[in-house]
Design an enzyme around this catalytic site. Structure first.
Site, PDB file in Angstrom:
ATOM      1  N   LYS A 126      -6.396  -0.022   3.798  1.00  0.00           N
ATOM      2  CA  LYS A 126      -7.246   1.138   3.434  1.00  0.00           C
ATOM      3  C   LYS A 126      -8.566   1.166   4.338  1.00  0.00           C
ATOM      4  CE  LYS A 126      -9.392   2.826  -0.855  1.00  0.00           C
ATOM      5  NZ  LYS A 126      -9.528   2.772  -2.401  1.00  0.00           N
ATOM      6  N   SER A 137      -7.977   6.529  -5.541  1.00  0.00           N
ATOM      7  CA  SER A 137      -8.554   6.705  -3.985  1.00  0.00           C
ATOM      8  C   SER A 137      -7.616   6.165  -2.899  1.00  0.00           C
ATOM      9  CB  SER A 137     -10.164   6.086  -3.884  1.00  0.00           C
ATOM     10  OG  SER A 137     -10.209   4.712  -3.959  1.00  0.00           O
ATOM     11  N   SER A 158      -7.759   2.611  -8.743  1.00  0.00           N
ATOM     12  CA  SER A 158      -7.307   3.327  -7.518  1.00  0.00           C
ATOM     13  C   SER A 158      -6.556   2.502  -6.720  1.00  0.00           C
ATOM     14  CB  SER A 158      -8.658   3.315  -6.743  1.00  0.00           C
ATOM     15  OG  SER A 158      -9.557   4.457  -6.896  1.00  0.00           O
TER      16      SER A 158
END
Length: 500
Positions: free
Chosen positions: A82, A165, A189
């Site tokens: 990420k 996210s 998330s």
């Protein structure tokens, strides 16, 4: 509709690691295969940065290590990170214009530990700006193959969101663009996008994984975790990621590294699964409830017992979180002012004007919204009324969980109230916030939580079952998820039409 293949991208992390160890496939061949898939499926918007030269150099080093017969658990296995973790070989933007072009001089501890286990980094994955969002529609960075920012698309239905996210991370696994990835979970998330994309993701106990090199959103909540297709794969990655980092992360716990795969095949007969009434109220859509109920009955067949419990302050988790997290964000993001690194406005009259224009230009709407909320609740006259009260209720929420764990071993329920919604369908920020109601309580309490594929709902979209454990019970969660996955095939199904 689902499709199956025996290609490299259809292998689990465990199976791929075994093929690499036995030299049935090389690390270079494997890395190149996934790089090709990432580029071929770029329209999904999952990747924001690739560095083929760096990736293949890591793969060649992995092949050399494999040739010695003394390889690590993940040697040669490609993963992606990420874009909230800093990396030396790839740009790090946190999905924001504020960090456009930033290159870190060091790797995050999570990145380093996975590399030490032998993993090969494929690239960086799209995310909501500074990890603020529930749909991955807030990224200000152009994905590879795009000239402008674009939303990440759910591979099960390209007109829907992937969740956020860590949406880019979830899509990369679901679309077979990476065998496994890293994500971060502040209020859900990892678990919510895992649910929306039909994969497995786990947030460990707060402090299990080092936050060093993870760009901070809310420091008392942010936690790194793995996302993969199965609990078995997540256990491999989590074992490599976790461990104390006391010299560099003040929130790191002094807990020894554990082999989370050691208890995967334990019998779950007699496991007490708490079912909170508050997770099955009016806000839960009928299709998600049906899938979750069916999953719970599968656990009964496996010998587990369902126990009714109460988590009475579940509804308060939304206002509590959206006071505390913005308050911490307003402090953490104050460092992005155009002075030392990142975006700087071109035209300004003095230092204060530079601050204002830089932050106005560099931050997106959702980030600005949360900074303003945070500054408000921390301001004189409101600190006691909002921030202090929220902290008190946070403690009560944690106490509710401890009371519940007197009667059960794990807690189960939906990961999200609905399946993934249409892109652009929730323009009201509050509507997005409500989607986190089932994941926020565990985050506020610092508990480990896991989402695993449990069926399908409206439009054939995946539904995730959330399992929450007591502190340091990640092994128990992964065991419960693994036994479910041995009895079902939801985690093996994949979106149609994504073969290379």
């Amino acid at each position: 509709m689902t499709s199956h293949s025996t290609d490299l991208h259809d292998l689990s992390v465990t199976a791929l690691a075994e093929q690499l160890r036995t030299r049935q496939v090389s690390a270079v061949e494997t890395a190149q295969h996934f790089l090709n898939r990432a580029k071929a499926q770029h329209t999904l918007g999952a990747y924001v940065a690739l560095n083929e030269e760096a990736t293949l150099a890591q793969a060649r080093a992995a092949d050399a290590q494999l040739a010695t017969g003394n390889a690590g658990t993940l040697t040669g296995v490609p993963i992606a990170h990420k874009d909230i973790f800093v990396t030396r070989d790839f740009p790090t933007t946190a999905g924001s214009k504020m960090l456009a072009g930033y290159r870190s001089p060091f790797d995050a501890t999570v990145v380093t530990r996975l590399a030490e286990a032998g993993a090969v980094t494929l690239g960086k994955l799209n995310c909501d700006e500074f990890a603020m969002g529930s749909a991955n529609e807030n990224s200000a960075v152009a994905p590879i193959g795009f000239d402008a920012p674009a939303p990440v698309r759910n591979p099960w239905d390209l007109s829907r969101v992937p969740g956020g996210s860590s949406g880019g991370s979830a899509v990369a696994v679901a679309a077979r663009l990476a065998p496994a990835v890293t994500g971060t979970d502040t209020g859900g998330s990892i678990r919510q996008p895992a649910s929306f994309c039909g994969i497995t993701g786990i947030k460990p106990t707060y402090g299990r994984a080092s936050r060093y090199g993870m760009i901070a959103f809310a420091s008392s909540l942010d936690q790194a975790g793995p996302m993969a297709r199965s609990a078995e794969d997540c256990a491999l990655l989590l074992s490599a990621m976790c461990g104390p980092d006391l010299d560099r992360d003040s929130t790191s716990l002094d807990r020894p590294v554990e082999n989370f795969g050691a208890t995967l095949n334990n019998d779950i007969a007699g496991l007490r699964i708490g079912v909170p009434a508050e997770f099955f109220g009016d806000g839960l859509s009928a299709d998600v409830r049906a899938a979750v109920d069916a999953a719970l009955q599968e656990y009964v067949k496996l010998g587990a017992k369902l126990v009714p419990i109460e988590l009475p302050r579940t509804e308060l988790s939304i206002p509590v979180y959206y006071i505390l997290a913005p308050a911490e964000a307003s402090s953490n993001l104050s460092r992005f002012d155009g002075v030392k690194f990142g975006h700087r406005a071109k035209g300004y009259t003095d230092l204060v004007d530079m601050y204002k224009k830089t932050r106005a230009e560099g931050f997106g709407d959702e980030v600005k919204r949360r900074i303003m909320i945070g500054a408000y609740v921390l301001s004189e006259g409101y600190y006691d009324a909002y921030y202090l009260q929220a902290q008190k209720i946070r403690r009560m929420i944690a106490d509710d969980f401890q009371a519940a764990f007197q009667h059960c071993d794990v807690i189960a329920g939906p990961a999200a109230p609905t399946v993934a919604w249409q892109l652009g369908a929730k323009s009201d920020p509050l509507a997005n916030y409500l989607a986190d109601i089932y994941t926020l309580p565990a985050s506020l309490a610092g508990l480990p939580g896991l989402s695993l594929p449990a069926g399908f709902g409206a439009g054939g979209m995946p539904v995730g079952l959330q399992l929450i454990g007591n502190y340091f019970r990640e092994g128990q969660l992964l065991n419960a998820a693994h036994r479910f996955q041995q009895a079902t095939d939801f985690h093996l199904r994949q979106p149609a039409g994504l073969a290379l």
